[in-house]
Design a protein around this motif. Structure first.
Motif, short mmCIF file in Angstrom:
data_model
loop_
_atom_site.label_atom_id
_atom_site.label_comp_id
_atom_site.label_asym_id
_atom_site.label_seq_id
_atom_site.Cartn_x
_atom_site.Cartn_y
_atom_site.Cartn_z
N ILE A 1 0.86 -1.19 0.00
CA ILE A 1 0.00 0.00 0.00
C ILE A 1 0.90 1.24 0.00
O ILE A 1 0.70 2.15 -0.81
CB ILE A 1 -0.96 0.01 1.22
CG1 ILE A 1 -1.95 -1.16 1.12
CG2 ILE A 1 -1.71 1.32 1.31
CD1 ILE A 1 -2.83 -1.35 2.34
N GLY A 2 1.88 1.28 0.90
CA GLY A 2 2.89 2.32 0.90
C GLY A 2 2.38 3.75 0.89
O GLY A 2 2.67 4.50 -0.03
N VAL B 1 -3.33 1.12 -3.95
CA VAL B 1 -2.74 2.33 -4.52
C VAL B 1 -2.08 3.12 -3.39
O VAL B 1 -0.92 3.53 -3.50
CB VAL B 1 -3.80 3.18 -5.27
CG1 VAL B 1 -3.20 4.49 -5.74
CG2 VAL B 1 -4.36 2.40 -6.45
N GLY B 2 -2.83 3.32 -2.30
CA GLY B 2 -2.28 3.95 -1.09
C GLY B 2 -1.66 5.31 -1.33
O GLY B 2 -0.47 5.50 -1.12
N ILE C 1 0.90 2.00 -8.03
CA ILE C 1 2.09 2.52 -7.36
C ILE C 1 1.67 3.65 -6.41
O ILE C 1 2.04 3.66 -5.24
CB ILE C 1 3.14 3.02 -8.37
CG1 ILE C 1 3.68 1.83 -9.20
CG2 ILE C 1 4.30 3.71 -7.66
CD1 ILE C 1 4.60 2.22 -10.34
N GLY C 2 0.89 4.60 -6.92
CA GLY C 2 0.28 5.64 -6.10
C GLY C 2 1.24 6.41 -5.21
O GLY C 2 1.09 6.38 -3.99
N VAL D 1 5.06 -0.48 -4.15
CA VAL D 1 4.82 0.15 -2.84
C VAL D 1 4.62 1.66 -3.07
O VAL D 1 3.67 2.25 -2.57
CB VAL D 1 5.99 -0.11 -1.87
CG1 VAL D 1 5.81 0.66 -0.57
CG2 VAL D 1 6.14 -1.59 -1.58
#
Ligand SMILES: [K+]
Ligand SMILES: [K+]
Lengths: 280, 280
Positions: free
Chosen positions: A110-111, A219-220, B110-111, B219
């Motif tokens: 998620i990051g 997506v985070g 990726i976000g 991430v």
């Protein structure tokens, strides 16, 4: 052999068309985002410039450069997750609860990135931690999905027993899929969104739903992080509950996708393979 | 039936043990991150407090509250991706190039989140865009992997023809895997990391490698974003080249994983299933 090479060429050609379509999708998205967001960004920028100018007018002895160097420091600290705002009493970024939250969001990919390692050893460790942790998480999620497939398959059997004489198998599988998708939507998006909207002082329901959606798709973006408002009680418990929500949510999403892909008529990912096989 | 239920219970028990192990992994990570990063965070916080105090000492007529409210505004704008720093001349966040970059990082999950939609319509559109875009991306990546498997399989055939009389099939598959993993490491991690370290004024090689690694694992922490330093030439081209790198990198990573999982002896994800089958 000629047919095979011909089939390969058609497959390559098909992919090129898809790439073109995909490029169009990206460009259209960019145009919409740009149109929706640029005005708001301009407004924030103008407000900020005005606030700076007003401050300089109120304090004529403050030199422009002097203020700028302070603001540079503030912006740099803010980019490193340290807020200059006195109102932010959320405690340190790298407390145990926050670090656990960070670890969990790295291994689930998620990051959020609202806090990130700044030291060279921290970055190195982060890579090694992700390299081991991401496969470990995938094994965990697969095992949990495997376990949840037992009751899910039992449900399909009951549906077949109850409705098998009335409907075609495909229809019954659609009913089964609908039950699971609805369960996911209600218990892993709508209900959690309601809970976050209730607990977070500045999130409305759309914000909360957007947070849940952007998190479970991994997506985070990290623009919304639960438990970071000042003065929230039971913060460590709240962080751990959120980790639990994210992992169970990801598991149930994977279960939903597994049930979806198990229905051959709906298996999108085999579209290209089947075309390729037709050519062979 | 008794054996099946007994098997299920053992499977459940095994998962519980794994969950315990996984929890330990998360907690250990949290402790290491906390130990490595907390001192740096404290230093940044202290530097910031000192910078504020120094400023107030130099300008005795500036009221504490007045400065605080300006800094609040600066922090809020910074959280929304707008920098108060005069040195940042990177152009607007929602220019076409940046928006295209944002779209690409959403659909690949990726976000980075260095810019995020702020308007309600923007957030809604972002969710719909991801809902369609993520499956579209998966189909693209799968098709590309499918296409790349043709030369990869041809390579395995050549290896078998050349070494089949000398080594066991498993050894040859390991050689094949090593070639592909090395290709990935060199052309999608080390070389791009070198290029980014050369192009980005403030990134050393570890930073660049960390950026590539964190991006290709999806991430996407967003602490390093290429092409956001002031005064970089060919910015839109740079952004598009980065998008191209990310998509080809993800494709090659998927190819590598596919080749890995194709070797039955290495297929980790089947560990739990095989234990379960043994029990049935
Ligand atoms: K992500
Ligand atoms: K992210």
């Amino acid at each position: 052999a000629t047919t095979r090479i011909f089939g390969q060429a058609r497959f390559t050609c098909l992919i090129l068309f898809y790439v073109l379509f995909y490029g169009t999708y990206l460009v259209s998205g960019a145009l919409v985002f740009s149109a929706l967001e640029a005005p708001i960004e301009n407004q924030i920028r103008l407000d900020l410039i005005r606030a700076k100018q007003d401050f300089l007018v109120r304090h004529p002895d403050v030199l422009d450069d002097d203020l700028e160097s302070l603001l540079d420091e503030v912006v740099r600290a803010s980019n490193h997750g340290v807020s200059a705002s006195r109102n932010v009493t959320g405690g340190p970024n790298w407390s145990f609860g926050q670090s656990l939250f960070f670890s969990s969001t790295v291994v689930t990919t998620i990051g959020y990135g609202h806090v990130t390692p700044l030291s060279q050893p921290g970055k190195l460790f982060c890579m090694i931690y992700a390299l081991l942790g991401i496969p470990l998480t995938l094994v965990l999620l697969s095992a949990l999905v495997e376990r949840l497939l037992l009751p899910a398959t039992a449900l399909l059997r009951s549906l077949n027993a109850a409705l098998g004489h009335l409907y075609r198998p495909f229809t019954i599988r659609l009913v089964h899929l609908t039950i699971i998708v609805t369960t996911f939507l209600v218990f892993f998006l709508v209900v959690p969104a309601g809970i976050f909207a209730y607990l977070e002082p500045e999130w409305d329901f759309l914000d909360s739903f957007y947070y849940c959606f952007i998190s479970l798709t991994t997506v985070g973006l990290g623009d919304y992080i639960p438990g970071d408002s000042p003065g929230q009680p039971y913060r460590p418990f709240y962080k751990i509950a959120t980790i639990f929500y994210l992992i169970t949510g990801l598991t149930f999403l994977m279960l939903t996708l597994t049930v979806f892909y198990d229905i051959p008529q709906l298996n999108l990912s085999s579209v290209f393979s089947s075309i390729k096989l037709d050519e062979d």
